[in-house]
Design a protein around this motif. Structure first.
Motif, PDB file in Angstrom:
ATOM      1  N   MET A  54     -14.648  -1.379   9.941  1.00  0.00           N
ATOM      2  CA  MET A  54     -13.840  -2.246   9.071  1.00  0.00           C
ATOM      3  C   MET A  54     -13.428  -1.502   7.801  1.00  0.00           C
ATOM      4  O   MET A  54     -12.277  -1.576   7.349  1.00  0.00           O
ATOM      5  N   ASN A  55     -14.382  -0.788   7.200  1.00  0.00           N
ATOM      6  CA  ASN A  55     -14.072  -0.043   5.985  1.00  0.00           C
ATOM      7  C   ASN A  55     -13.086   1.094   6.265  1.00  0.00           C
ATOM      8  O   ASN A  55     -12.212   1.385   5.452  1.00  0.00           O
ATOM      9  N   ARG A  56     -13.242   1.708   7.417  1.00  0.00           N
ATOM     10  CA  ARG A  56     -12.310   2.786   7.813  1.00  0.00           C
ATOM     11  C   ARG A  56     -10.894   2.242   7.915  1.00  0.00           C
ATOM     12  O   ARG A  56      -9.935   2.841   7.409  1.00  0.00           O
ATOM     13  N   LEU A  57     -10.742   1.112   8.603  1.00  0.00           N
ATOM     14  CA  LEU A  57      -9.414   0.530   8.764  1.00  0.00           C
ATOM     15  C   LEU A  57      -8.830   0.059   7.437  1.00  0.00           C
ATOM     16  O   LEU A  57      -7.622   0.124   7.223  1.00  0.00           O
ATOM     17  N   ALA A  58      -9.692  -0.410   6.540  1.00  0.00           N
ATOM     18  CA  ALA A  58      -9.210  -0.784   5.199  1.00  0.00           C
ATOM     19  C   ALA A  58      -8.700   0.451   4.463  1.00  0.00           C
ATOM     20  O   ALA A  58      -7.670   0.402   3.776  1.00  0.00           O
ATOM     21  N   ASN A  62      -4.683   0.531   3.748  1.00  0.00           N
ATOM     22  CA  ASN A  62      -4.322   0.527   2.328  1.00  0.00           C
ATOM     23  C   ASN A  62      -3.575   1.794   1.942  1.00  0.00           C
ATOM     24  O   ASN A  62      -2.632   1.757   1.143  1.00  0.00           O
ATOM     25  N   THR A  63      -3.982   2.919   2.534  1.00  0.00           N
ATOM     26  CA  THR A  63      -3.280   4.172   2.251  1.00  0.00           C
ATOM     27  C   THR A  63      -1.859   4.124   2.780  1.00  0.00           C
ATOM     28  O   THR A  63      -0.907   4.498   2.078  1.00  0.00           O
ATOM     29  N   GLU A  64      -1.690   3.648   4.016  1.00  0.00           N
ATOM     30  CA  GLU A  64      -0.349   3.546   4.596  1.00  0.00           C
ATOM     31  C   GLU A  64       0.541   2.610   3.781  1.00  0.00           C
ATOM     32  O   GLU A  64       1.750   2.826   3.662  1.00  0.00           O
ATOM     33  N   LEU A  65      -0.066   1.588   3.199  1.00  0.00           N
ATOM     34  CA  LEU A  65       0.691   0.605   2.414  1.00  0.00           C
ATOM     35  C   LEU A  65       0.816   1.002   0.946  1.00  0.00           C
ATOM     36  O   LEU A  65       1.331   0.240   0.134  1.00  0.00           O
ATOM     37  N   GLU A  70      -7.130   0.396  -3.818  1.00  0.00           N
ATOM     38  CA  GLU A  70      -7.908  -0.331  -2.823  1.00  0.00           C
ATOM     39  C   GLU A  70      -8.380   0.611  -1.713  1.00  0.00           C
ATOM     40  O   GLU A  70      -9.496   0.474  -1.187  1.00  0.00           O
ATOM     41  N   ALA A  71      -7.534   1.583  -1.369  1.00  0.00           N
ATOM     42  CA  ALA A  71      -7.905   2.556  -0.342  1.00  0.00           C
ATOM     43  C   ALA A  71      -9.096   3.399  -0.794  1.00  0.00           C
ATOM     44  O   ALA A  71     -10.019   3.662  -0.016  1.00  0.00           O
ATOM     45  N   ILE A  72      -9.090   3.817  -2.053  1.00  0.00           N
ATOM     46  CA  ILE A  72     -10.197   4.622  -2.581  1.00  0.00           C
ATOM     47  C   ILE A  72     -11.491   3.826  -2.542  1.00  0.00           C
ATOM     48  O   ILE A  72     -12.548   4.338  -2.146  1.00  0.00           O
ATOM     49  N   ALA A  73     -11.412   2.554  -2.929  1.00  0.00           N
ATOM     50  CA  ALA A  73     -12.609   1.699  -2.895  1.00  0.00           C
ATOM     51  C   ALA A  73     -13.136   1.569  -1.465  1.00  0.00           C
ATOM     52  O   ALA A  73     -14.349   1.634  -1.219  1.00  0.00           O
ATOM     53  N   ALA A  74     -12.220   1.410  -0.508  1.00  0.00           N
ATOM     54  CA  ALA A  74     -12.624   1.293   0.896  1.00  0.00           C
ATOM     55  C   ALA A  74     -13.207   2.607   1.403  1.00  0.00           C
ATOM     56  O   ALA A  74     -14.166   2.617   2.189  1.00  0.00           O
ATOM     57  N   GLY A  75     -12.635   3.714   0.963  1.00  0.00           N
ATOM     58  CA  GLY A  75     -13.153   5.020   1.349  1.00  0.00           C
ATOM     59  C   GLY A  75     -14.574   5.245   0.859  1.00  0.00           C
ATOM     60  O   GLY A  75     -15.429   5.758   1.588  1.00  0.00           O
ATOM     61  N   LYS A  76     -14.827   4.845  -0.374  1.00  0.00           N
ATOM     62  CA  LYS A  76     -16.186   4.970  -0.927  1.00  0.00           C
ATOM     63  C   LYS A  76     -17.159   4.088  -0.144  1.00  0.00           C
ATOM     64  O   LYS A  76     -18.297   4.489   0.122  1.00  0.00           O
TER      65      LYS A  76
END
Length: 273
Positions: A54-58, A62-65, A70-76
């Protein structure tokens, strides 16, 4: 995949297990429906916050969008997931997210980790070399930008004229940032690359020779040495050899003749002028 998404859409997400939500979101991502994929992934994260998928897909969506924060937060969050198997592609997206907010140092760090993580993945390495060259170029570190672009050129099975021109653009962009002998040095490096392109890809010789003429003019803006002269003369020769007139041929000929007319006027050779 489309059929799978169609049937997933008929099911209440609240009744899905984590692996089913991950599969649904992944299929939407593969169909480039990033908004839908992100919505599902975010719902999945709310129910299964430690789920790496789930975090990977976020991170990916988020990066594509271009929702980079938000992408950085999901990456962490992905990296913090216990037992998560982190791939080179994860680091690649994490780097793109950092690059999106102009945090070049962290972006470079993630891109290098991507290469280290999947050293045997040639496609990933080649893609990352090009991105690293762009990031270093934007950062103003021309030396590293050239190192990584040359790494790409040396390992890529096939390199296009356009890709070679990106290397020339790295030098030209750096030339725009400096003055004097430094400017001259980078312009000459760009000209060397254009020389290679003409040799390897004669079909684009007219376009590239025009670029070399522009570099010559940038090196000699007052037309004292005629640095652009041989390139404009070559450009005329190339265009005259065309069997049919291209849409840009006339404009390029006019530019070349204007320059040469001005050059010979300054040289007091009225007949040639």
């Amino acid at each position: 995949i489309k059929e799978a998404v169609k049937y997933y859409a008929k099911v209440d997400c609240a009744k899905m297990e984590d692996y089913q939500l991950a599969s649904y979101a992944t299929n939407c991502y593969l169909l480039q429906d990033y908004e839908k994929s992100l919505d599902i992934a975010q719902y999945g994260r709310s129910k299964f916050p430690d789920n790496a998928g789930m975090n990977r897909l976020a991170l990916f969506n988020n990066t594509e969008l271009k929702k980079y924060d938000e992408a950085i937060a999901a990456g962490k969050a992905l990296l913090a997931c216990e037992g998560a198997k982190i791939s080179g592609n994860d680091y690649l997206y994490f780097g793109m997210a950092y690059n999106g907010v102009k945090d070049f140092d962290n972006a470079i760090l993630q891109f290098k980790k991507a290469i280290e993580q999947d050293a045997s993945n040639k496609d990933l390495k080649l893609k990352t070399y090009k991105i690293l060259a762009d990031v270093y170029g934007e950062k103003g570190d021309i030396d590293n930008a050239v190192v990584y672009f040359n790494q790409y050129l040396s390992e890529a099975p096939k390199v296009t004229a356009f890709e070679y021109s990106k290397l020339a653009n790295l030098y030209k962009n750096q030339a725009d940032k400096v003055e004097g002998t430094e400017k001259e040095k980078f312009l000459l490096e760009a000209d060397k690359v254009y020389g290679i392109i003409v040799e390897k890809f004669p079909s684009v010789a007219d376009v590239i020779t025009l670029q070399r003429a522009h570099i010559g003019f940038a090196l000699d803006p007052e037309t004292k040495t005629g640095a652009a002269k041989p390139h404009y003369e070559k450009l005329i020769e190339i265009i005259k050899s065309h069997s049919t007139e291209g849409p840009s041929d006339k404009a390029r000929l006019i530019e070349a003749y204007k320059y040469l007319g001005y050059y010979y006027t300054l040289a007091e050779d009225k007949d040639k002028a």
